[in-house]
Design a protein around this motif. Structure first.
Motif, short mmCIF file in Angstrom:
data_model
loop_
_atom_site.label_atom_id
_atom_site.label_comp_id
_atom_site.label_asym_id
_atom_site.label_seq_id
_atom_site.Cartn_x
_atom_site.Cartn_y
_atom_site.Cartn_z
N GLU A 211 0.83 -1.21 0.00
CA GLU A 211 0.00 0.00 0.00
C GLU A 211 0.87 1.26 0.00
O GLU A 211 0.56 2.25 -0.66
N LYS B 285 -6.25 5.41 -0.17
CA LYS B 285 -7.61 5.27 0.35
C LYS B 285 -8.49 6.45 -0.02
O LYS B 285 -9.70 6.31 -0.24
N ILE C 90 -6.19 -5.27 -2.69
CA ILE C 90 -6.53 -4.71 -1.38
C ILE C 90 -8.01 -4.34 -1.39
O ILE C 90 -8.51 -3.74 -2.35
N TYR D 201 -10.97 -2.42 1.03
CA TYR D 201 -11.18 -1.59 2.21
C TYR D 201 -12.58 -1.75 2.78
O TYR D 201 -12.96 -1.04 3.71
#
Length: 222
Positions: free
Chosen positions: A91, A129, A219, A221
């Motif tokens: 990340e 993000k 990934i 979230y």
């Protein structure tokens, strides 16, 4: 005025000769001692530390003005290398790539149901993000997002690519607009923060697919 030295993002040494991609063109992130013809020449951070503290310690001391012993160098590189792109968590690597790009391709959904990709400058980001951009409130992007806030973002640097899907919302709150406003915005929004055409886009990532240093990462979230 001398230019700041670029540091290899694998060994941490100043780049004298750039590494090369598989097709032979240079890679600005890595030196030729670490990356050649599209492949890394070391397999682990421990191997890199060993090379730095034995074969390349004199070079490092000369370049940095330090006088580290092998023992001190080992301790130093165990911490130092973890801050370099190659040895970061996936990340963090993606955030590094985003910093290098400066802009992204944002895809909104048109009235006909097709994705509409367009390049947009990034104002600020929280890793991958949350990404902030600006646009005209009268733009197609803004119109699309008001009707359907599903969106995608992609960006590329060197051989690394990142694809994100999530929601992008139009922000018109005056306090938030004021927080992000920069002097050069006057070229686009002559009435400043109060310009009726000034708005922000806030993109929140749901899922990410990363292709970084020849490794795929996924990934979520949610």
């Amino acid at each position: 005025m001398s230019m700041e030295k670029r540091i290899c993002q694998s060994c941490g040494m100043p780049i004298k000769t750039e590494g090369t991609h598989g097709d032979g063109h240079p890679n600005e992130d890595f030196c030729i001692n670490c990356y050649k013809d599209g492949f890394f020449l070391t397999n682990s951070i421990d191997e890199q530390i060993d090379i730095n503290t034995t074969k390349r310690l004199e070079e490092f001391n000369n370049e940095s003005g330090r006088d580290l012993s092998e023992e001190d160098a080992t301790k130093f590189f165990k911490t130092y290398l973890k801050g370099l792109k190659r040895w970061m968590a996936a990340e963090e690597q993606a955030s590094y790539v985003l910093d290098k790009c400066g802009y992204v391709t944002l895809a909104t959904i048109s009235e006909d149901g097709f994705p509409r990709p367009v390049a947009v400058d990034v104002l600020r980001h929280n890793g991958i993000k949350e990404i902030w951009m600006t646009t005209f409130l009268s733009s197609e992007k803004a119109r699309h997002l008001k009707a359907n806030n599903k969106a995608g973002i992609s960006f590329v640097h060197e051989a690394d690519s990142v694809s994100l899907i999530g929601q992008a919302d139009i922000i018109t709150d005056k306090e938030v607009l004021k927080e992000f406003y920069q002097d050069f915005f006057a070229y686009y929004f002559p009435d400043g923060v109060n310009d009726k055409n000034y708005c922000l886009i806030r993109f929140i990532t749901d899922k990410a697919v990363l292709w970084i240093d020849r490794v795929t990462h996924r990934i979520s979230y949610n």
